[in-house]
Scaffold this active site. Sequence first.
Site, PDB file in Angstrom:
ATOM      1  N   HIS A 103       0.798  -1.227   0.000  1.00  0.00           N
ATOM      2  CA  HIS A 103       0.000   0.000   0.000  1.00  0.00           C
ATOM      3  C   HIS A 103       0.834   1.282   0.000  1.00  0.00           C
ATOM      4  CE1 HIS A 103       1.021  -0.186   4.251  1.00  0.00           C
ATOM      5  NE2 HIS A 103       0.711   1.087   4.324  1.00  0.00           N
TER       6      HIS A 103
HETATM    7  C1  UD1 Z   1      -1.977   4.998   6.650  1.00  0.00           C
HETATM    8  C2  UD1 Z   1      -0.684   5.342   7.398  1.00  0.00           C
HETATM    9  C3  UD1 Z   1       0.339   4.240   7.163  1.00  0.00           C
HETATM   10  C4  UD1 Z   1      -0.227   2.882   7.526  1.00  0.00           C
HETATM   11  C5  UD1 Z   1      -1.512   2.675   6.719  1.00  0.00           C
HETATM   12  C6  UD1 Z   1      -2.172   1.343   7.022  1.00  0.00           C
HETATM   13  C7  UD1 Z   1      -0.151   7.740   7.593  1.00  0.00           C
HETATM   14  C8  UD1 Z   1       0.744   8.804   7.112  1.00  0.00           C
HETATM   15  N1  UD1 Z   1      -0.090   6.574   6.910  1.00  0.00           N
HETATM   16  O1  UD1 Z   1      -1.686   5.022   5.266  1.00  0.00           O
HETATM   17  O2  UD1 Z   1       1.465   4.477   7.986  1.00  0.00           O
HETATM   18  O3  UD1 Z   1       0.710   1.875   7.190  1.00  0.00           O
HETATM   19  O4  UD1 Z   1      -2.418   3.727   7.069  1.00  0.00           O
HETATM   20  O5  UD1 Z   1      -3.271   1.154   6.201  1.00  0.00           O
HETATM   21  O6  UD1 Z   1      -0.892   7.946   8.528  1.00  0.00           O
HETATM   22  N2  UD1 Z   1      -9.183   4.775   2.480  1.00  0.00           N
HETATM   23  C9  UD1 Z   1     -10.392   4.125   2.383  1.00  0.00           C
HETATM   24  N3  UD1 Z   1     -10.972   3.683   3.536  1.00  0.00           N
HETATM   25  C10 UD1 Z   1     -10.418   3.868   4.748  1.00  0.00           C
HETATM   26  C11 UD1 Z   1      -9.184   4.537   4.827  1.00  0.00           C
HETATM   27  C12 UD1 Z   1      -8.579   4.975   3.694  1.00  0.00           C
HETATM   28  O7  UD1 Z   1     -10.933   3.930   1.306  1.00  0.00           O
HETATM   29  O8  UD1 Z   1     -11.023   3.433   5.759  1.00  0.00           O
HETATM   30  C13 UD1 Z   1      -8.520   5.209   1.248  1.00  0.00           C
HETATM   31  C14 UD1 Z   1      -8.727   6.664   0.933  1.00  0.00           C
HETATM   32  O9  UD1 Z   1      -8.945   6.791  -0.443  1.00  0.00           O
HETATM   33  C15 UD1 Z   1      -7.416   7.315   1.301  1.00  0.00           C
HETATM   34  C16 UD1 Z   1      -6.419   6.191   1.073  1.00  0.00           C
HETATM   35  O10 UD1 Z   1      -7.129   4.994   1.363  1.00  0.00           O
HETATM   36  O11 UD1 Z   1      -7.139   8.440   0.556  1.00  0.00           O
HETATM   37  C17 UD1 Z   1      -5.217   6.304   1.950  1.00  0.00           C
HETATM   38  O12 UD1 Z   1      -5.600   6.407   3.338  1.00  0.00           O
HETATM   39  P1  UD1 Z   1      -4.711   7.241   4.377  1.00  0.00           P
HETATM   40  O13 UD1 Z   1      -5.235   7.096   5.742  1.00  0.00           O
HETATM   41  O14 UD1 Z   1      -4.520   8.606   3.852  1.00  0.00           O
HETATM   42  O15 UD1 Z   1      -3.297   6.573   4.285  1.00  0.00           O
HETATM   43  P2  UD1 Z   1      -2.849   5.052   4.182  1.00  0.00           P
HETATM   44  O16 UD1 Z   1      -2.231   4.887   2.823  1.00  0.00           O
HETATM   45  O17 UD1 Z   1      -3.938   4.101   4.551  1.00  0.00           O
END
Ligand code: UD1
Length: 378
Positions: free
Chosen positions: A221
């Site tokens: 991811h």
């Molecule tokens: C975050 C953490 C990372 C961790 C990861 C585990 C930071 C900087 N990064 O990254 O360290 O390893 O979580 O998953 O905090 N989204 C959904 N549903 C959700 C959550 C997210 O669809 O419940 C999608 C959204 O489109 C979002 C993308 O995933 O933009 C990324 O989510 P985000 O929380 O920004 O960062 P992660 O890549 O998940």
Amino acid sequence: MKKIISVVGARPNFMKVAPIHKAFRNYEDKITHLICHTGQHYDEKMSKVFFEDLELPQPDFYLGVGSGSHAEQTANVMIEFEKILINEKPDLVLVVGDVNSTIACSLTAKKLHIKVVHVEAGLRSFDMEMPEEINRILTDRISDFLFVTEKSGLENLKNEGVDDSKVFFVGNVMIDSLVHYQPKIDKSNILEHFKLASVISKENSHVSRLTSRGYVLVTLHRPSNVDTKESLEKLVKFLNIIAKERMVVFPIHPRTKSNLEKYALIQTLSDTIILSEPIGYIDFQALIKNAELIVTDSGGIQEETTYLGVQCITLRTSTERPSTVDIGTNQLIGVDLEKAEVACLNVLAGNKKAGTIPELWDGKAAERIAEILCKEEV
Ligand code: UD1
């Protein structure tokens, strides 16, 4: 009585706060424990299922911040968390790990002169392009209690001049969850579930391959691996090669899925790759435990595989968890997928890396944290 608010935000936080919550319950006459969920992760599959699997109570506060740019997400958590802190006036705010919610809540607390507890302190990848590295360094800099999981953390904090009196080597709370839930993990029927899925949608040969020759579990991811078309094309090619050797199980993170779809690459994955939605804690641990090999870019999975003695290939150029490479079963391969292919095929040919479990990864880290926080003046 000490009032402590613990923060959870994203998927890797839930299994760290769950054992801490359980340990605090043994001190109910000394600690009032409240949980704040920032809503950084909000999906049923990224959040809700973890509360159920880990027997976490409903959060006392839910900030509902959701996704956004780093600045938006961090700022929104700060604005909402400040309101909670002003109302609740806790003695301590406890944060775990390195996600945006970690730095947002520690910074908000510190500016209100509330002491900060950082669990999983001292880890360093020395790669300032990782948002998590920035979050880790800044959180440690303003924390009053720094609980460390592995020896490298002690060294890093010493090198950064952190006062010894704030630093406690307690072990790894994530491993506490893994130890505690072993009986449930062993009862998971996720393997049967995937066999059934294969029977329904694909040829039977996949079923026997899954059981008799093992399978490779993949989780990816990180933006550096999954955000550009070029890196995703290479990734698909790599996974398709691995899929010729073994069944591949690939629970897809929302970020990875949306990018694979955006570049129309999802349909180019081999049909011996089982794609699934993100999987809950118990089932995912069962998948790790039974895998022949894990290919990942996650932080925590490097530790879980080391604890379980499962082969792990990490597609990153650095790790903040060096003990998993120095003494565990993890191999840090980098992001060159040709090298990764050689390393994976080598493991699948039977050349396994031997490993041992780091000190104090014994299921009792949260108990040590609770004991220390009860005793210390705040
Ligand atoms: C975050 C953490 C990372 C961790 C990861 C585990 C930071 C900087 N990064 O990254 O360290 O390893 O979580 O998953 O905090 N989204 C959904 N549903 C959700 C959550 C997210 O669809 O419940 C999608 C959204 O489109 C979002 C993308 O995933 O933009 C990324 O989510 P985000 O929380 O920004 O960062 P992660 O890549 O998940």
